[in-house]
Design an enzyme around this catalytic site. Structure first.
Site, PDB file in Angstrom:
ATOM      1  N   ASP A 219      35.553  47.822  10.389  1.00 51.49           N
ATOM      2  CA  ASP A 219      35.333  48.328  11.746  1.00 51.49           C
ATOM      3  C   ASP A 219      36.493  49.244  12.123  1.00 51.49           C
ATOM      4  O   ASP A 219      37.663  48.826  12.060  1.00 51.49           O
ATOM      5  CB  ASP A 219      35.266  47.146  12.709  1.00 51.49           C
TER       6      ASP A 219
ATOM      7  N   GLU B  86      64.922  58.357   6.053  1.00 46.98           N
ATOM      8  CA  GLU B  86      64.813  57.373   4.988  1.00 46.98           C
ATOM      9  C   GLU B  86      63.878  57.911   3.897  1.00 46.98           C
ATOM     10  O   GLU B  86      63.396  57.154   3.057  1.00 46.98           O
ATOM     11  CB  GLU B  86      64.341  56.020   5.504  1.00 46.98           C
TER      12      GLU B  86
ATOM     13  N   CYS C 261      64.652  53.045   9.913  1.00 51.07           N
ATOM     14  CA  CYS C 261      64.198  53.869  11.036  1.00 51.07           C
ATOM     15  C   CYS C 261      65.238  54.021  12.140  1.00 51.07           C
ATOM     16  O   CYS C 261      64.985  54.684  13.137  1.00 51.07           O
ATOM     17  CB  CYS C 261      62.919  53.281  11.630  1.00 51.07           C
TER      18      CYS C 261
ATOM     19  N   THR D  14      49.501  52.849   8.680  1.00 48.59           N
ATOM     20  CA  THR D  14      50.687  53.155   9.487  1.00 48.59           C
ATOM     21  C   THR D  14      51.531  54.247   8.844  1.00 48.59           C
ATOM     22  O   THR D  14      52.746  54.276   8.995  1.00 48.59           O
ATOM     23  CB  THR D  14      51.542  51.894   9.725  1.00 48.59           C
TER      24      THR D  14
ATOM     25  N   SER E   3      58.500  41.405   9.560  1.00 55.24           N
ATOM     26  CA  SER E   3      59.143  42.562  10.184  1.00 55.24           C
ATOM     27  C   SER E   3      58.867  42.607  11.680  1.00 55.24           C
ATOM     28  O   SER E   3      59.756  42.909  12.478  1.00 55.24           O
ATOM     29  CB  SER E   3      58.669  43.853   9.506  1.00 55.24           C
TER      30      SER E   3
ATOM     31  N   HIS F 220      61.063  51.988  19.166  1.00 57.10           N
ATOM     32  CA  HIS F 220      60.661  52.398  17.824  1.00 57.10           C
ATOM     33  C   HIS F 220      59.181  52.049  17.667  1.00 57.10           C
ATOM     34  O   HIS F 220      58.760  50.929  17.957  1.00 57.10           O
ATOM     35  CB  HIS F 220      61.501  51.685  16.769  1.00 57.10           C
TER      36      HIS F 220
ATOM     37  N   LYS G 124      53.783  45.499  22.223  1.00 53.82           N
ATOM     38  CA  LYS G 124      54.299  44.150  21.988  1.00 53.82           C
ATOM     39  C   LYS G 124      55.764  44.049  22.397  1.00 53.82           C
ATOM     40  O   LYS G 124      56.186  43.054  22.998  1.00 53.82           O
ATOM     41  CB  LYS G 124      54.159  43.789  20.507  1.00 53.82           C
TER      42      LYS G 124
ATOM     43  N   ASN H 178      53.318  57.060  12.108  1.00 54.77           N
ATOM     44  CA  ASN H 178      54.718  56.665  11.977  1.00 54.77           C
ATOM     45  C   ASN H 178      55.534  57.809  11.396  1.00 54.77           C
ATOM     46  O   ASN H 178      55.137  58.424  10.411  1.00 54.77           O
ATOM     47  CB  ASN H 178      54.807  55.441  11.055  1.00 54.77           C
TER      48      ASN H 178
ATOM     49  N   SER I  18      64.541  48.441   9.896  1.00 57.14           N
ATOM     50  CA  SER I  18      64.395  47.225   9.106  1.00 57.14           C
ATOM     51  C   SER I  18      65.597  47.006   8.213  1.00 57.14           C
ATOM     52  O   SER I  18      66.279  47.939   7.805  1.00 57.14           O
ATOM     53  CB  SER I  18      63.123  47.309   8.267  1.00 57.14           C
TER      54      SER I  18
END
Length: 383
Positions: free
Chosen positions: A30, A80, A112, A153, A202, A234, A243, A273, A306
């Site tokens: 979906d 990176e 990042c 992503t 993560s 970020h 979130k 990203n 990270s």
């Protein structure tokens, strides 16, 4: 004390993109798993003659054309997606932009996060030498294995920031909060083209680092939560920004207001990203899409890399900031793009033999023409 901050901010993203509905169709799932589940719509795809250097040059060019090169004595290139284990990408960029040879050029790396380290170093340098300016670059290609959980992503883009003692866009605050821990939530060994990661871990460590950095910011005399008009985070995917905003509000026992973050996610949904640049793409999105005048508004920013390092800091929007943005150019960049099929996406994802030259496809002024004798050959079409 010398006021330092952002005089100009500009971004670039490549011509091609693949819609996440195309990936969803290929995987037989979906499409709302992507559009609602992670809040993404498109993945920007660099051509074979584009890389972090060409994207950086395209992002910085409008700033150089408007502000000139006078006073720029430092280029800090955060990425990176490095192209060389020794030579800094900033050195190639200095030549393409025709900056003074009396210029320090350095590349910075910490997942990042490193563009924020570059921004803070730039402000410190300008505070010491107010007649100088620093060009900060965040340029990356976020690439994950096809068929992996990270595939949706991906993305690509560059953000250029001119730091000076004349911050026409935003003043960067002098207080920040820091947090670092040694974890393996995301990493890319030298022998790999794509990273290894633990997505769930993560996400949890990101949120933990956010609260720890916020607590350190407050302990160092930072503003209270209620002082902030908006937040930029970020953004590996836009739902992560939501979130983060919810998590920080709850940590401060404050009702969650998604209006404080949503405007900053508009561009990221369209680009995907871009690692070091994602927080500053969010900042540009906020500045250029906010309906209200943000003059004087206090913006909270959280940068995460990270491995892991996080930093929370603030920025105060300058009077007349809208006159110094590149909003129309950025909207045209995003609108004037080419969607690709799944097979075309795979062809762009796969590596080619650059020793045989690269197809001339880049839409901008700068391109990677190929590799000769182990040397990358960059071309300015107007030279």
């Amino acid at each position: 004390m010398t006021v330092t901050g952002i005089e100009a901010i500009s971004f670039y993203t490549p011509q091609n993109y693949v819609g996440l509905d195309i990936l969803a169709a290929h995987h037989g799932i979906d499409p709302e798993k992507f559009s609602k589940g992670i809040g993404q719509e498109k993945i920007a795809l660099p051509g074979h003659d584009e890389d972090i250097v060409t994207m950086a040059a395209e992002a910085a060019l409008p700033i150089i054309e408007r502000a000139g090169t006078q006073g720029i004595d430092t280029v800090l290139f955060a990425t990176e997606s490095g192209i060389d284990q020794s030579k800094a990408a900033a050195i190639y960029l200095r030549r393409l932009l025709d900056l003074s040879p009396n210029c320090r050029c350095v590349e910075l790396k910490q997942a990042c996060y490193s563009a924020t380290a570059a921004l803070q170093m730039a402000c410190a340098h300008v505070a010491r030498k107010p007649d100088r300016k620093v060009l900060v670059i965040a340029s990356d290609v976020a690439r994950y294995d096809r068929e992996s959980s990270g595939e949706a992503t991906q993305g690509a883009g560059a953000v250029a920031i001119l730091v000076s003692a004349d911050p026409k866009v935003a003043e960067i605050g002098t207080v920040s909060g820091l947090f670092t821990e040694d974890i393996m939530d995301f990493w890319r060994p030298n022998h790999r083209r794509t990273p290894l990661f633990d997505g769930k871990a993560s996400t949890l460590r990101y949120l933990n680092a956010l609260v720890e950095a916020w607590n350190d910011y407050r302990a160092n005399g930072g503003h209270e939560f209620g002082d902030f008009a908006h937040f930029c985070y970020h953004v590996p995917f836009s739902r992560m920004g939501e979130k983060a905003n919810s998590h920080l509000a709850k940590a401060n026992k404050t009702p969650v207001d998604m209006g404080q973050v949503q405007t900053g996610l508009i561009y990221n949904r369209q680009v995907g990203n871009c690692y070091t640049g994602s927080i500053y793409l969010a900042f540009a999105s906020l500045l250029e899409n906010a309906q209200d005048d943000l003059t004087g508004a206090l913006i909270g920013l959280f940068s995460y890399g990270s491995g892991a390092t996080g930093e929370f800091f603030d920025a105060r929007i300058a009077p007349g900031y809208r006159d110094h943005l590149f909003a129309e150019r950025h909207r045209e960049l995003l609108q004037d793009r080419t969607p690709v099929t799944y097979d075309e996406y795979v062809a762009l994802w796969d590596e080619i033999d650059l020793t045989q030259g690269a197809p001339d496809k880049a839409r901008g002024r700068f391109r990677l023409a190929g590799i000769e004798d182990e040397k990358r050959i960059y071309v300015d079409r107007q030279a």
